[in-house]
Design a protein around this motif. Structure first.
Motif, mmCIF file in Angstrom:
data_model
loop_
_atom_site.group_PDB
_atom_site.id
_atom_site.type_symbol
_atom_site.label_atom_id
_atom_site.label_comp_id
_atom_site.label_asym_id
_atom_site.label_seq_id
_atom_site.Cartn_x
_atom_site.Cartn_y
_atom_site.Cartn_z
ATOM 1 N N ALA A 44 0.839 -1.208 0.000
ATOM 2 C CA ALA A 44 0.000 0.000 0.000
ATOM 3 C C ALA A 44 0.871 1.254 0.000
ATOM 4 O O ALA A 44 0.571 2.227 -0.703
ATOM 5 C CB ALA A 44 -0.930 -0.006 1.221
ATOM 6 N N ALA A 45 1.941 1.242 0.779
ATOM 7 C CA ALA A 45 2.838 2.404 0.827
ATOM 8 C C ALA A 45 3.549 2.600 -0.514
ATOM 9 O O ALA A 45 3.665 3.728 -1.002
ATOM 10 C CB ALA A 45 3.856 2.233 1.948
ATOM 11 N N ARG A 46 4.000 1.513 -1.107
ATOM 12 C CA ARG A 46 4.719 1.624 -2.383
ATOM 13 C C ARG A 46 3.809 2.137 -3.493
ATOM 14 O O ARG A 46 4.275 2.811 -4.416
ATOM 15 C CB ARG A 46 5.332 0.282 -2.779
ATOM 16 N N ASN A 80 17.325 12.089 6.572
ATOM 17 C CA ASN A 80 16.308 12.736 7.398
ATOM 18 C C ASN A 80 15.094 11.831 7.473
ATOM 19 O O ASN A 80 14.504 11.490 6.458
ATOM 20 C CB ASN A 80 15.913 14.093 6.795
ATOM 21 N N GLU A 81 14.725 11.487 8.688
ATOM 22 C CA GLU A 81 13.597 10.590 8.884
ATOM 23 C C GLU A 81 12.285 11.356 8.826
ATOM 24 O O GLU A 81 12.172 12.466 9.343
ATOM 25 C CB GLU A 81 13.726 9.901 10.242
ATOM 26 N N MET A 82 11.286 10.749 8.181
ATOM 27 C CA MET A 82 9.944 11.314 8.160
ATOM 28 C C MET A 82 9.388 11.301 9.578
ATOM 29 O O MET A 82 9.530 10.302 10.288
ATOM 30 C CB MET A 82 9.034 10.487 7.241
ATOM 31 N N ALA A 83 8.757 12.390 9.982
ATOM 32 C CA ALA A 83 8.200 12.494 11.337
ATOM 33 C C ALA A 83 6.822 11.857 11.400
ATOM 34 O O ALA A 83 5.823 12.490 11.710
ATOM 35 C CB ALA A 83 8.148 13.952 11.780
ATOM 36 N N GLY A 84 6.765 10.591 11.067
ATOM 37 C CA GLY A 84 5.533 9.824 11.108
ATOM 38 C C GLY A 84 5.836 8.387 10.727
ATOM 39 O O GLY A 84 6.838 8.112 10.066
ATOM 40 N N SER A 85 4.984 7.469 11.155
ATOM 41 C CA SER A 85 5.197 6.055 10.865
ATOM 42 C C SER A 85 3.863 5.322 11.001
ATOM 43 O O SER A 85 2.872 5.886 11.465
ATOM 44 C CB SER A 85 6.227 5.454 11.820
ATOM 45 N N VAL A 86 3.880 4.055 10.592
ATOM 46 C CA VAL A 86 2.701 3.196 10.739
ATOM 47 C C VAL A 86 3.149 1.919 11.441
ATOM 48 O O VAL A 86 4.094 1.265 10.994
ATOM 49 C CB VAL A 86 2.059 2.849 9.382
ATOM 50 N N SER A 96 -7.820 -8.910 16.033
ATOM 51 C CA SER A 96 -7.618 -8.717 14.594
ATOM 52 C C SER A 96 -6.516 -7.683 14.361
ATOM 53 O O SER A 96 -6.213 -6.861 15.230
ATOM 54 C CB SER A 96 -8.920 -8.259 13.934
ATOM 55 N N PRO A 97 -5.904 -7.718 13.167
ATOM 56 C CA PRO A 97 -4.838 -6.761 12.867
ATOM 57 C C PRO A 97 -5.344 -5.322 12.831
ATOM 58 O O PRO A 97 -6.466 -5.056 12.394
ATOM 59 C CB PRO A 97 -4.359 -7.179 11.481
ATOM 60 N N VAL A 98 -4.499 -4.430 13.306
ATOM 61 C CA VAL A 98 -4.802 -3.010 13.254
ATOM 62 C C VAL A 98 -3.520 -2.264 12.871
ATOM 63 O O VAL A 98 -2.427 -2.642 13.290
ATOM 64 C CB VAL A 98 -5.386 -2.492 14.590
ATOM 65 N N PHE A 99 -3.686 -1.249 12.038
ATOM 66 C CA PHE A 99 -2.592 -0.368 11.647
ATOM 67 C C PHE A 99 -2.757 0.926 12.434
ATOM 68 O O PHE A 99 -3.860 1.467 12.507
ATOM 69 C CB PHE A 99 -2.628 -0.073 10.141
ATOM 70 N N ARG A 100 -1.667 1.408 13.013
ATOM 71 C CA ARG A 100 -1.714 2.639 13.803
ATOM 72 C C ARG A 100 -0.790 3.668 13.159
ATOM 73 O O ARG A 100 0.376 3.383 12.910
ATOM 74 C CB ARG A 100 -1.276 2.374 15.241
ATOM 75 N N VAL A 101 -1.321 4.844 12.911
ATOM 76 C CA VAL A 101 -0.565 5.932 12.298
ATOM 77 C C VAL A 101 -0.094 6.863 13.401
ATOM 78 O O VAL A 101 -0.898 7.304 14.226
ATOM 79 C CB VAL A 101 -1.427 6.696 11.269
ATOM 80 N N TRP A 102 1.204 7.161 13.390
ATOM 81 C CA TRP A 102 1.827 7.974 14.428
ATOM 82 C C TRP A 102 2.414 9.237 13.828
ATOM 83 O O TRP A 102 3.075 9.192 12.791
ATOM 84 C CB TRP A 102 2.937 7.189 15.123
ATOM 85 N N SER A 103 2.194 10.363 14.492
ATOM 86 C CA SER A 103 2.808 11.628 14.117
ATOM 87 C C SER A 103 3.955 11.894 15.084
ATOM 88 O O SER A 103 3.766 11.838 16.301
ATOM 89 C CB SER A 103 1.785 12.764 14.216
ATOM 90 N N ALA A 127 -3.535 8.362 5.711
ATOM 91 C CA ALA A 127 -3.446 9.204 6.909
ATOM 92 C C ALA A 127 -2.009 9.675 7.139
ATOM 93 O O ALA A 127 -1.780 10.829 7.496
ATOM 94 C CB ALA A 127 -3.962 8.447 8.123
ATOM 95 N N LEU A 128 -1.040 8.802 6.897
ATOM 96 C CA LEU A 128 0.360 9.203 7.046
ATOM 97 C C LEU A 128 0.721 10.279 6.027
ATOM 98 O O LEU A 128 1.366 11.276 6.364
ATOM 99 C CB LEU A 128 1.287 7.994 6.906
ATOM 100 N N LEU A 129 0.267 10.113 4.808
ATOM 101 C CA LEU A 129 0.509 11.141 3.789
ATOM 102 C C LEU A 129 -0.122 12.467 4.188
ATOM 103 O O LEU A 129 0.437 13.531 3.933
ATOM 104 C CB LEU A 129 -0.042 10.691 2.435
ATOM 105 N N GLY A 130 -1.254 12.411 4.844
ATOM 106 C CA GLY A 130 -1.924 13.622 5.294
ATOM 107 C C GLY A 130 -1.149 14.376 6.361
ATOM 108 O O GLY A 130 -1.370 15.570 6.569
ATOM 109 N N LEU A 131 -0.235 13.703 7.044
ATOM 110 C CA LEU A 131 0.576 14.349 8.079
ATOM 111 C C LEU A 131 1.730 15.163 7.510
ATOM 112 O O LEU A 131 2.256 16.041 8.185
ATOM 113 C CB LEU A 131 1.169 13.298 9.026
#
Length: 141
Positions: A44-46, A80-86, A96-103, A127-131
């Motif tokens: 999905a990220a790619r 430089n690391e992006m200030a966000g992750s999943v 069940s699996p859950v994805f968590r978006v972090w700022s 959501a990560l792109l939105g950050l």
């Protein structure tokens, strides 16, 4: 490819897909808190604008840097690391699996802030792109 030649984005993403597939196979059918969804998230990220960043994982987090990370062949620094992750885990309903978006940046102050928890990898990527604008980052570093 020359041994110390810098990794291209394509090589980094190919390696990340292969690593995610392997990680998923290792936990498939086990009682792990890490579900076999790494490849789903990487794909999905790619398929998104995140493909302009170099991906890497840290435990169960998908993270990004603007150039080859220091451990990648041919790296010229830390990047430089992006200030966000999943992240992903089995914290959803009935494990069940859950994805968590972090700022924010992991393991740094201030602590990262949870932005979204979703069972959908593509939604987490969006959501990560939105950050990115909130961190003064364009889609390409």
């Amino acid at each position: 490819m020359e041994t110390n030649a810098p990794w291209t984005l394509a090589v980094a993403w190919d390696w990340m897909e292969e690593s995610a597939r392997s990680a998923d196979a290792a936990v498939q059918g086990t009682n792990s808190w890490v579900p076999p969804v790494a490849e789903e998230l990487v794909l999905a990220a790619r398929a998104s604008m995140l493909s302009q960043w170099y991906p890497f994982t840290s435990h169960n987090y998908l993270r990004f840097v603007d150039g080859p990370a220091f451990w990648m062949p041919g790296a010229q620094g830390d990047g430089n690391e992006m200030a966000g992750s999943v992240s992903f885990d089995t914290g959803g309903p009935e494990s069940s699996p859950v994805f968590r978006v972090w700022s924010g940046l992991l393991l740094r102050k201030p602590d990262p802030v949870l932005v979204l928890a979703t069972p959908n990898a593509a939604e987490a990527v969006d959501a990560l792109l939105g950050l990115l604008p909130a961190h003064d980052v364009e889609s390409r570093p």
